[in-house]
Design an enzyme around this catalytic site. Structure first.
Site, short mmCIF file in Angstrom:
data_model
loop_
_atom_site.label_atom_id
_atom_site.label_comp_id
_atom_site.label_asym_id
_atom_site.label_seq_id
_atom_site.Cartn_x
_atom_site.Cartn_y
_atom_site.Cartn_z
N TYR A 97 0.68 -1.37 -0.09
CA TYR A 97 -0.08 0.00 0.07
C TYR A 97 0.85 1.07 0.07
O TYR A 97 0.69 2.31 -0.73
CB TYR A 97 -0.80 0.17 1.25
N LYS A 137 0.99 4.77 -2.57
CA LYS A 137 0.85 6.15 -2.06
C LYS A 137 1.86 6.89 -2.26
O LYS A 137 1.92 8.03 -2.43
CB LYS A 137 0.31 5.92 -0.54
#
Length: 261
Positions: free
Chosen positions: A160, A164
């Site tokens: 993740y 990002k």
């Protein structure tokens, strides 16, 4: 007193059935903006109904499309239905995403690809589809939701945090290549009071204690609200922020300023 006026504008906001997306839609609507929202849930979903109610009470128009934002056909459907309904797209808030926390060693190829497709690629592809409409009036705005994980992260949040972090680069590139007709800005929220973060707290033996510990790690001694993220988006989408592009704003209640222990 600064007044944010988005009357006569139309925004696409992805992921409006819950969390940050719902807060963004609500605050843009308060500023007078028509909202074309989307999510994976059907229109009968409680979260979707709340989105519709919140927008309706502000006296603006809404459209909801149930789609999978990772699908090229669904993305095209969203943009086309927005144009057919409103005739324009002035603002894109590319928000939809999911926590993909696997760990660098445990992460499978499938989880990696799902993360990249949803949390990175979809932002780029949807922005490209909206570009011709955003640049028509020469004042289009793209807001892309990233995370405090783009600045600092913790164990187990791979991959993740990779996606990002990459969004910061995407924001810079779009600002440089698509300006001056389109401004592109990133928003990086920290802990926000959403269902997703509550699930994180609930994964601990004592959810209430973990929530309190997390709140105490913030100089403001609380976590943020979806309305606060939405208010920042409304400002950044407005003419008052016309000199802001190519940067990503961290809003984390000062957590990153405090040396952790």
């Amino acid at each position: 007193m600064l007044t944010i006026d988005l009357k006569g504008k139309t925004a696409i906001v992805t992921g409006v059935s819950s969390g940050v997306g719902q807060g963004v839609a609500q605050m843009l609507a308060k500023a007078g903006c028509n909202i074309s929202g989307c999510g994976r849930s059907s229109k009968s979903n409680k979260g979707v109904q709340k989105f519709i109610q919140e927008v309706d009470k502000e006296g603006v128009q809404h459209l909801y499309t149930s789609i999978d934002i990772t699908s090229p056909e669904n993305r095209e459907e969203l943009v086309q239905s927005t144009i057919e309904t409103f005739g324009q797209i002035d603002i894109l808030v590319s928000n939809a995403g999911i926590n993909v926390f696997e760990g660098a060693e445990a992460c499978t190829e499938e989880a990696w690809q799902f993360n990249i497709d949803l949390n990175l690629k979809s932002h780029w592809q949807l922005s490209k589809l909206c570009k011709p409409h955003l640049e028509k009036k020469g004042k289009g705005v793209i807001l892309i939701m990233t995370s405090n994980h783009a600045n600092y992260t913790i164990q187990g949040c791979f991959p993740y945090n990779i996606a990002k972090t990459a969004i910061k680069g995407l924001v810079q590139s779009l600002a440089i290549e698509w300006g001056p007709k389109i401004r592109t800005v990133g928003i990086a929220p920290g802990f926000i009071d959403t269902e997703g973060n509550q699930k994180w707290f609930d994964s601990f033996p004592d959810a209430k204690k973990e929530r309190q510990r997390t709140e105490d790690m913030h100089p403001v001694k609380r976590i943020g609200t979806v309305e606060e993220v939405g208010a920042l988006c409304a400002f950044l989408a407005s003419g008052s922020a016309a000199f802001i592009t190519g940067t990503t704003y961290l809003m984390d209640g000062g957590r990153s300023a405090l040396m952790q222990h």
